[in-house]
Design a protein around this motif. Sequence first.
Motif: not given
Length: 355
Positions: A234-240, A225-228
């Motif tokens: 932390s994980a960037a929601p909705g970007i895997g 998952a992408a991180t911000d």
Amino acid sequence: MNASRARSRLGAAVLLCSAALLSGCTGSGSGSGAKADATTTQAAVPAAANDLQDDYRKVIEDVLPSVVQIQAGNDLGSGVVYDGRGHVVTNAHVVGDGRTFRVTTANSEEELSARLVYSYPEQDLAVIKLDRSPDGLKAARFGDSAKVEVGQIVLAMGSPLGLSSSVTQGIVSATGRTVTESRSGGGTGATIGNMVQTSAAINPGNSGGALVNLDSEVIGIPTLAATDPGLGDSAAPGIGFAIPASMVRTIADQIIEDGRVTDSGRAALGITARTVVDAEYRAVGVDVVEVREDGAADRAGIRPDDIIVRLGDAEITTITSLTEALAAEKPGERTTVTYTRDGRERTVDVTLGEQ
């Protein structure tokens, strides 16, 4: 029902809504006729939603039995049954340094033992094999990555946070992404090209599971998952991101047949290199430390101490940017390499080799 049928029924519902609105705007028909149209439209929308829901249930029924939970030491991940002989494909970062594993299938709480066949961290893929294949073990069906389209509905199946047999839903957000994994948190540091980006939730434990279309085909292996960085990584929601099925099949077939990867499909220059920084500590290129004899760079006349600044149209400032540029290419393709030597910039044609 396949995906196209689901889309066509939803489309029909939208057209019915549009027709009803248009009719009302023009004022045609009697009051009773308008009421009948509205009733028909309201009935069509739930019907389409129910059809899509039935699609979800069928896909889950078809594919979830092929998705397993893998315990490697104290870590949990997911895997997909690849064939009827007990081979399971997963991520290299799921197996880590392990050689033996405990595997739980979707239809049983019994733990099965498995061993490593081969791990290929460069593509973050690995194959393990069950010591005993239980009755009813079902291999997943892998789709054609070339047919994956942005907007397709997909389901992600795996064991996020140890919650086995979990399913999340989303769409294909993009294709052809090149992503570099972080080594922190257990990643391999691999740079992987042509990945599928999805909005379906990908959480720790989903790695190695299945990204599935509405034809019950695995189109990718969820990997990260992408991180911000702005939120403390932390994980960037909705970007895997998922490794495409075509690459999974290419690597898994070689591992199963030969016990290792014999043809990576990954382009290479055949060099050892390091990032160069300027007086202000800004990355400005890649210094060639060593050139492999008869490799792509050697045949093009590139030498140690040359500083590569461009590959094709891609600007090269770091090892990572060079790796990402190469991930978008294929062995045997021709491109250009721009480098500096003794303060002078030169450009040469290069036929890429294989990693």
